[in-house]
Design a protein around this motif. Structure first.
Motif, PDB file in Angstrom:
ATOM      1  N   ASN A 126       0.817  -1.207   0.000  1.00  0.00           N
ATOM      2  CA  ASN A 126       0.000   0.000   0.000  1.00  0.00           C
ATOM      3  C   ASN A 126       0.855   1.263   0.000  1.00  0.00           C
ATOM      4  OD1 ASN A 126      -2.233  -1.572   0.079  1.00  0.00           O
ATOM      5  ND2 ASN A 126      -2.635  -1.300   2.257  1.00  0.00           N
TER       6      ASN A 126
ATOM      7  N   ALA B 224      -2.823  -6.243  -8.142  1.00  0.00           N
ATOM      8  CA  ALA B 224      -3.700  -5.256  -8.771  1.00  0.00           C
ATOM      9  C   ALA B 224      -4.410  -5.884  -9.963  1.00  0.00           C
ATOM     10  CB  ALA B 224      -2.895  -4.032  -9.206  1.00  0.00           C
TER      11      ALA B 224
ATOM     12  N   ARG C 113      -6.938  -8.480  -8.730  1.00  0.00           N
ATOM     13  CA  ARG C 113      -8.093  -7.833  -8.122  1.00  0.00           C
ATOM     14  C   ARG C 113      -9.050  -7.306  -9.187  1.00  0.00           C
ATOM     15  NH1 ARG C 113      -5.503  -4.189  -4.250  1.00  0.00           N
ATOM     16  NH2 ARG C 113      -5.352  -5.785  -2.641  1.00  0.00           N
ATOM     17  N   THR C 114      -8.460  -6.706 -10.241  1.00  0.00           N
ATOM     18  CA  THR C 114      -9.283  -6.158 -11.311  1.00  0.00           C
ATOM     19  C   THR C 114     -10.123  -7.261 -11.951  1.00  0.00           C
ATOM     20  OG1 THR C 114      -7.526  -4.606 -11.732  1.00  0.00           O
ATOM     21  CG2 THR C 114      -9.204  -4.811 -13.430  1.00  0.00           C
TER      22      THR C 114
ATOM     23  N   ALA D 187     -12.818  -8.690  -9.645  1.00  0.00           N
ATOM     24  CA  ALA D 187     -13.985  -7.832  -9.536  1.00  0.00           C
ATOM     25  C   ALA D 187     -14.891  -8.023 -10.744  1.00  0.00           C
ATOM     26  CB  ALA D 187     -13.545  -6.377  -9.425  1.00  0.00           C
TER      27      ALA D 187
ATOM     28  N   VAL E 111     -10.133 -11.601  -4.036  1.00  0.00           N
ATOM     29  CA  VAL E 111      -8.728 -12.002  -4.002  1.00  0.00           C
ATOM     30  C   VAL E 111      -8.262 -11.879  -2.553  1.00  0.00           C
ATOM     31  CG1 VAL E 111      -6.399 -11.356  -4.648  1.00  0.00           C
ATOM     32  CG2 VAL E 111      -8.205 -11.370  -6.353  1.00  0.00           C
TER      33      VAL E 111
ATOM     34  N   SER F 284      -5.240 -11.315  -0.305  1.00  0.00           N
ATOM     35  CA  SER F 284      -3.849 -10.856  -0.457  1.00  0.00           C
ATOM     36  C   SER F 284      -2.854 -11.838   0.147  1.00  0.00           C
ATOM     37  CB  SER F 284      -3.659  -9.506   0.216  1.00  0.00           C
ATOM     38  OG  SER F 284      -4.422  -8.543  -0.424  1.00  0.00           O
TER      39      SER F 284
END
Lengths: 587, 587
Positions: free
Chosen positions: A142, A300, A303-304, A307, A313, A315
């Protein structure tokens, strides 16, 4: 979600998508129809992977077969341990560049020592990812803010572009910072190899054209849009075949065009004695960096797509999957891997449903390695370089800093610091610089809290900023809305602002701090509240709080602040004003 | 504020307090009555300063006269350039310790080289403070969070306590970390000097008694409370006189009790050739640290007293004042100075009105230096050590970590990291560690945002957390309140939370993000909003925003986010619900 053939299949597909590979096997959900879909996707991804994996091995400074190795076991390992049903794990551009930048100062690219170091780097990245998974440290990524990652990718792409100019020009471009690369390009221009340049340009133009127009052309010839898009993405494979045939037929290799040649399968003789504690230690920072960046990119992407499929997902499970994939990469004599965007897009578009597709892709690449490497003998290296060039060209996003500048100066500075750091000082320093500027600019924002005097919007229970709205004020009550969590970086500023307003309104007998924007109060914030309470009490002024959020108030109660507050705590600002004006009128 | 004799004087006093020394002279506000008040305060502070300044010079490792020097020009300089009318600038415990800890590794305390380095340190601190003032960097001290400063002061006090045990026991305590000091105390116990110990204990007991009971006793004998408190604070001066007389009469110095002896006035021969770039560079970090900590302490004191007098403190002007005071300290052959708490309290209680008091204090100390140093010949050093011991004993606050632990673990860790760092690893490392832990714990807090599903409190326009209140929900609308600014450390977490809630509510057609707790959205936050917008759009779900604060919305408009949002932006949550349920019923 595409190629749905029957309602039953759609339901099965939905259930299958929710499962990892273990789940599929355990619950016996899998059937031949799903297998056909996953196998089709795996075939297409494998075909795309042949040129890509060779190209990324070239970029990483490794013998080309290492690219194939990196596409087999890691993909199979990820299928078993990862959580995304669509993520394609293997060699990608950024981690290849990071590998090269980590190892080229330590050994000659392509040498046996270099291969050994790459293996170590992959193993250490794997361990690092596993450790992050066990310690639930996935949140660390992050701290790679959006501007920092964007600038990092853009600047890395520029470095990759320049480094690959060697492949399409013959000019030996020194690796290093941007000025060093430009200088070596300039000083080596006599070594420009015309045939290589022409072939390289032709490849680039073809790939560029195919990327933008091939799909449209195929559609016009009656192909279905989905299939046409997919075929358009397979242009590198077509080019691989075409250029290999060209070299075979015209013997361009005798004109000085470099070809792939014989891939020496099997591992080089590993000189394990060269692994000293010093070498291991020097690899640690790079292994950490590759892990963080690889994971950030990969998660990333995962996750995309999750969705889009209304999935989740995890982590920490992803860290496990990628960690084991990297251990597998090391074990098979290859270099660090992660999830790649372009291949994941192809995998998704080609209709992969479950992690079985990843397993089959790995097996497909094993077949390529076993039976088809001979066919790559005459493949010109310029073609591989052009694959990289066109792929990374799309990663450069120079509009981003302008966009950021308009929105937030701090974020724009973080972008500029990262990009110029990577280009001028080196990849690691650039990244570190970016993270520090991100942190600094966030704290700077936090340290200048917005404090507004609020008054009542006439006839309502709403209280708004006097500078933005026509509001009613009460002479002996000062209401201040603090639009920031109270924390060490701004606590004194808030205290100063409150005292300043109080000293400018000598008639004030009550101060209300309206806390609708206060999400946290840290110990420094509490200290300031207590200090204000004391100082205002000495002047006979009451300090009241309103609209304090539940969790914040719970915490203040832990230290009995409400009890020794020289005033009251009100649920809403309106209640505060009503209660205090009533008291005031009685007095 | 006290000793008000007439209404006219009170008004004059009020006006005089608002002015710096220049203002007083320019506006001719000053008169004899005010002068009498300031002069009384100056006399009392000067008398207190005699033992204090000698003691702090001892603590800093300098010849005792340096303490007197540090009390003259710096106080006069601050009178002209500072903003606080009551702050007493001179040598204080923490900066003296920092000076000792900076210089003792570089030269022998008390030597000519040591004095030269102390002068350099004072000059560099002065320059550093001025630079911070010019660059408006006063906010830097905000990063010294309350737990860090509290732990730093407590741990430093412990170090000072141990270092001063030498003065009251005769045992040579090695300076260094806590274990080193304890070990040297243990291994040197045979050198315990009984007479020194007895004298030291007597002094400590007297000072401790005076601090807690003298004022009460004097009141019982009919003294006015204010005066009695003030006299109680003068106990060190009384002790100075008593112990000097004791030594003179009993010739305790011949029993091995160390006395001050002759103060050699004037500067030592300064060997300027020993100032090399290397030495200067090695002093920079300590000069920066002394500046930051000195300023942080000083401005906190100035602010507290200003608030009591309904005045303002200008941080940047304070930097100027303290910077010039430190330059003056260097120029007069002394060591770094800052505003001290105990003397400021005395100055305030003794009735000082304007900076003239500081000017007169400096002049008073000059008289002491010129005419009275001979009187200090027989003063026992044990008395000075006991002054330090009793003064710093009150700085140790071991309850603080428990208090913090109950309120916030992160802050408690910052305290523990700082304290154990200072005690075990050294002052600088401890402070750095504390700042890093503070930052880390704040970011950790930010990175776990509180996201609540909200519903309508029946019959009202209020929307509250479903987990805390009985509320009404709408099946096709999901309202999420995000109680945190959207920033890089939490943006992905927020995205994951929103997507998770959406995937758990498959019937949802509208998502409303309620932004009453969002104070900022950085570029990473914008990216996540755009990503969410895109992903939800693909699923046919609208993304709406409500209760977005004015400044946040202004910024989002800069990048046209409202226009490409797949939904609307509503002023209030209630408006959003009304509009969306209406649309829903029509459909």
């Amino acid at each position: 979600m595409k190629h749905q053939q029957s309602p039953q299949l759609a339901v099965l597909q939905g259930r299958a998508m929710q499962q990892g590979l273990w789940g599929l096997l355990r619950h016996r959900i899998y059937n031949l129809q799903l297998l056909r879909m996953d196998a089709t996707a795996a075939l297409i991804v494998s075909l795309l992977l042949i040129p890509q994996s060779l190209a990324y091995a070239l970029l990483a400074g490794l013998p080309l077969q290492a690219g194939l190795y990196a596409s087999i076991l890691p993909a199979i390992a990820y299928a078993f341990f990862g959580t995304s049903g669509v993520l394609a794990v293997g060699p990608v551009a950024i981690t290849s560049l990071l590998t090269f930048s980590a190892l080229s100062p330590l050994a000659t690219p392509g040498s046996d020592e270099y291969v050994l170091l790459a293996i170590l780097l992959a193993l250490m990245s794997g361990l690092c990812l596993l450790l992050m998974g066990v310690l639930r440290m996935g949140f660390l990524t992050n701290f790679l803010s959006h501007p920092v990652m964007s600038a990092f990718v853009s600047a890395s792409a520029v470095i990759i572009l320049l480094s690959q100019l060697k492949g399409v020009t013959g000019i030996p471009v020194q690796s290093g910072t941007l000025p060093e690369m430009l200088y070596s390009l300039y000083s080596g221009w006599q070594q420009l190899h015309l045939e290589t340049l022409l072939l390289g340009l032709a490849c680039i133009l073809f790939l560029y054209w195919a990327r933008h127009y091939l799909a449209g052309l195929l559609q016009r010839f009656g192909m279905k849009p989905d299939l046409a898009t997919l075929m358009g993405r397979m242009a590198p494979l077509l080019l691989l075949v075409l250029t290999t045939l060209l070299v075979v037929m015209t013997r361009l290799d005798q004109q000085g065009i470099k070809i792939v040649g014989a891939l020496s399968l099997g591992l080089p003789t590993l000189q394990w004695q060269m692994i000293t504690p010093g070498v291991l230690l020097s690899l640690v920072p790079m292994a950490v960096m590759i892990s963080l960046i690889g994971f950030a990119e990969s998660v990333a992407i995962a996750r995309t797509f999750a969705a889009r499929r209304r999935q989740q997902v995890n982590s920490n499970r992803e860290l496990l999957g990628l960690g084991i994939a990297n251990l597998a990469a090391g074990a098979s004599g290859s270099f660090p891997v992660t999830g790649g965007l372009s291949r994941t897009v192809v995998n998704h578009d080609a209709g992969s449903v479950t992690p079985m597709a990843s397993l089959l892709t790995g097996m497909g690449m094993a077949l390529v390695l076993l039976f088809f490497t001979g066919w790559l003998y005459y493949l010109p290296q310029a073609m591989l370089a052009s694959v990289i060039l066109v792929a990374v060209l799309s990663l450069v996003d120079w509009k981003q800093p302008l966009h950021l500048w308009r929105y937030s100066r701090g974020d724009a500075w973080a972008w500029l610091a990262t990009a110029s750091g990577v280009l001028l000082l080196g990849i690691e320093i650039g990244l570190l610089l970016g993270v520090l500027v991100s942190l600094g600019s966030w704290l700077a924002k936090n340290s200048k809290p917005h404090v507004a005097i609020v008054g009542r919007v006439p006839g309502t229970e709403h209280y708004r900023n006097v500078q933005r709205y026509q509001v009613e004020l009460h002479p002996s009550i000062l209401s201040l809305r603090i639009d920031e969590s109270l924390m060490f970086a701004n606590a004194q500023e808030v205290e100063e602002r409150v005292l300043q307003e109080v000293s400018q309104h000598p008639e004030v007998r009550h101060v209300i701090l309206m806390g609708s924007g206060i999400n946290h109060i840290d110990a420094s914030g509490v200290e300031v509240l207590e200090q204000l309470n004391q100082l205002l009490k000495e002047q006979g002024i009451g300090l009241h709080l309103s609209e304090i959020k539940g969790p914040v108030l719970d915490r203040l109660k832990l230290i009995n602040l409400p009890e020794h507050l020289n005033g009251q705590i009100f649920l809403t600002q309106h209640q505060a004003m009503q209660a205090l004006t009533r008291v005031d009128e009685k007095a």
